[in-house]
Design an enzyme around this catalytic site. Structure first.
Site, PDB file in Angstrom:
ATOM      1  N   CYS A   1       0.850  -1.188   0.000  1.00  0.00           N
ATOM      2  CA  CYS A   1       0.000   0.000   0.000  1.00  0.00           C
ATOM      3  C   CYS A   1       0.888   1.241   0.000  1.00  0.00           C
ATOM      4  CB  CYS A   1      -0.884  -0.034   1.251  1.00  0.00           C
ATOM      5  SG  CYS A   1      -1.637   1.549   1.664  1.00  0.00           S
TER       6      CYS A   1
ATOM      7  N   CYS B   1      -3.666   7.431  -1.603  1.00  0.00           N
ATOM      8  CA  CYS B   1      -4.992   7.496  -2.234  1.00  0.00           C
ATOM      9  C   CYS B   1      -6.068   8.013  -1.279  1.00  0.00           C
ATOM     10  CB  CYS B   1      -5.407   6.128  -2.735  1.00  0.00           C
ATOM     11  SG  CYS B   1      -4.029   5.133  -3.285  1.00  0.00           S
TER      12      CYS B   1
ATOM     13  N   CYS C   1      -4.875  -0.629  -6.824  1.00  0.00           N
ATOM     14  CA  CYS C   1      -3.696  -0.972  -6.007  1.00  0.00           C
ATOM     15  C   CYS C   1      -3.589  -2.466  -5.749  1.00  0.00           C
ATOM     16  CB  CYS C   1      -3.726  -0.196  -4.692  1.00  0.00           C
ATOM     17  SG  CYS C   1      -4.925  -0.746  -3.474  1.00  0.00           S
TER      18      CYS C   1
HETATM   19 FE1  SF4 Z   1      -3.301   1.867   0.159  1.00  0.00          FE
HETATM   20 FE2  SF4 Z   1      -4.103   3.414  -1.851  1.00  0.00          FE
HETATM   21 FE3  SF4 Z   1      -4.696   0.876  -1.859  1.00  0.00          FE
HETATM   22 FE4  SF4 Z   1      -5.887   2.469  -0.033  1.00  0.00          FE
HETATM   23  S1  SF4 Z   1      -6.152   2.515  -2.272  1.00  0.00           S
HETATM   24  S2  SF4 Z   1      -5.015   0.423   0.288  1.00  0.00           S
HETATM   25  S3  SF4 Z   1      -4.209   3.921   0.305  1.00  0.00           S
HETATM   26  S4  SF4 Z   1      -2.668   1.744  -1.965  1.00  0.00           S
END
Ligand code: SF4
Ligand code: FE
Length: 488
Positions: free
Chosen positions: A98, A102, A297
């Protein structure tokens, strides 16, 4: 900012009260357990520096016309939404975890449209305030923590009925120059890697819960804040200075608790305060954007895990076995199904009253609901292909030992030209992603991030329009007349 400037900007933040393993951490940026998460977030700046990624990683500001990082962009079209998902897949591939930024982007777009609609109804000036904030956000290229989840205490009680009122963030004082807030936000992704925190309510609020319907921004180094770092399975491997045994050498995720210990917020940084009927709208929009995000992601992370499974099959001499090829095909099918959902909810996006684009809410929830399942199956198949050594392999120190190192290399030899070390590294990566520190990002977060499965089912139920579907069936079986039957 460049990636280097970003890391430097975190070092320049004022002193923060950060706790990890019960001890105060003075310099979170360079702490060996935290640094991999800084590197992952820095990738959102690094890729924006590279010419080949300009198209995905940057956008033209709707406010200033300048070139900005896509993570600070108000989506201006369905195509912007599609590019966001593609950008997230790319970053998921490059970090294997992660990359944390975002949540800010999703909060930006949700608060933008919601403040506009509050002002329409009440004649308030939240949107103009937020616009000022966004201009600074773009200008400074901040990473902003979009903070939603409250501790919630007894889930069967509403915020105002909790035995401890602080279990939901709330206003404790209204002053001529601002408000004072108290409470905490849980599971905050990238909280220590953020310059700012943008706080939103966690749920729809009742009319009497005005103190809880609050949205505001504070600098991450506000002295009233207290941070407690969340630990991850096998996290202390990062302290062993063993690049092999951590699995992912440079990157990791980060979650923590942030406590608002009577935090003062000036009015210009308050974007909702008491408009209870808009709390639900803000939650639904933020959640929809973030459920879309997971179709990017987690797909990028899935690409890494599928690649690792295919590589370990090669290192162990089973790559051409038909059942292995079948399993890899199944993993790709599941992963691309998630991507299809992420792209679909984006392509079906539509403008809000404020002008920025919102994803198709039903499809975004379908996307995230699949994400609560498929990564687990992909991880299961990766473990199947990897074999039992995944759970029994000696440490890097044993491989390096003059006494037992030669035995390790002799008996853990890989197939073909591959050295035992490659087998060792690949197994550690699969271990990290399916049960180690990275499994927080790839599995637990897939289950609960952006809302646990049940929260998606509630939206799906609400948006399903079963009445329309029943009407379709009634017409076809003759209960209702069919005006469309072709006439001779
Ligand atoms: Fe992480 Fe972005 Fe995925 Fe949320 S969307 S889990 S902030 S990488
Ligand atoms: Fe998340």
């Amino acid at each position: 900012m460049s990636a280097g400037e970003y890391i430097e900007s975190l070092r320049r933040l004022g002193p923060r009260t950060v706790y990890l393993f019960g001890e105060r951490v003075e310099n979170p940026v360079d702490h060996p357990l935290i640094r991999p998460s800084v590197n992952a977030c820095a990738m959102t700046y690094r890729l924006a520096e590279l010419p080949q990624y300009q198209d995905l990683m940057t956008a033209t500001s709707a406010l200033t016309g300048r070139r900005i990082n896509r993570f600070v962009h108000l989506h201006q079209s369905a195509d912007d939404l599609v590019r966001k998902v593609k950008m997230q897949r790319l970053l998921g591939q490059m970090t294997g975890t992660c990359f944390q930024r975002c949540v800010g982007l999703d909060a930006l777009n949700a608060v933008w449209s919601t403040t506009y609609e509050i002002d329409q109804k009440y004649g308030t000036d939240y949107h103009a305030r937020f616009r000022q904030y966004v201009l600074e956000w773009e200008e400074k290229d901040w990473t902003v923590d979009g903070a939603m989840t409250d501790p919630k205490g007894d889930r069967s009680r509403s915020p105002s009925a909790q035995s401890d009122p602080d279990l939901y963030v709330h206003v404790v004082e209204r002053r001529p120059d601002g408000i004072v807030v108290r409470g905490a936000k849980m599971h905050q992704t990238g909280i220590l890697n953020s310059h700012q925190i943008l706080v939103m309510p966690t749920a729809a609020m009742r009319p009497e819960e005005g103190d809880y319907a609050v949205c505001f921004a504070v600098p991450a180094d506000d002295p009233s804040l207290i941070y407690i770092y969340g630990r991850q399975s096998s996290d202390t491997r990062k302290l062993e200075k063993s690049p092999v045994d951590v699995g992912n050498v440079h990157y990791g995720g980060q979650e923590g608790i942030v406590i608002f210990n009577d935090t003062f917020v000036p009015w210009e940084r308050v974007f909702m305060c008491g408009e209870t009927e808009f709390a639900g709208m803000l939650v639904e929009r933020f959640a929809a954007y973030h459920r879309q995000s997971y179709g990017g992601c987690k797909v990028g992370n899935g690409d890494v895990l599928i690649g690792a499974a295919a590589a370990i099959a090669e290192y162990q001499g089973i790559a051409s076995a038909s059942h292995i090829r079948e399993k890899l095909t199944e993993m790709v099918h599941l992963n691309e199904t998630l991507y299809a959902c992420g792209i679909a909810c984006s392509a079906q996006g539509a403008p809000t009253a404020a002008g920025n684009y919102l994803v198709d809410v039903l499809l975004a929830n379908i996307c995230k609901h699949n994400v609560t399942r498929f990564p687990y199956e992909i991880a299961r198949l990766a473990q199947d292909i990897a074999g039992g050594l995944l759970g029994t392999m000696p440490s890097e120190a044993d491989f390096a030992s003059p006494e037992v190192g030669p035995w390790c290399r002799k008996f853990l030899a890989a197939a073909g030209p591959h050295p035992p070390e490659h087998r060792q590294r690949m197994l550690r990566l699969i271990e990290a992603m399916t049960m180690g520190a990275l499994a927080v990002g790839y599995l637990v977060e897939s289950m609960h991030g952006a809302g646990s499965p049940q929260t998606q089912r509630i939206v799906i139920q609400r948006q399903a329009d079963l009445e329309a579907k029943k009407a379709l069936a009634r017409r076809l079986c003759g209960i209702e007349p069919d005006d469309l039957v072709p006439k001779e």
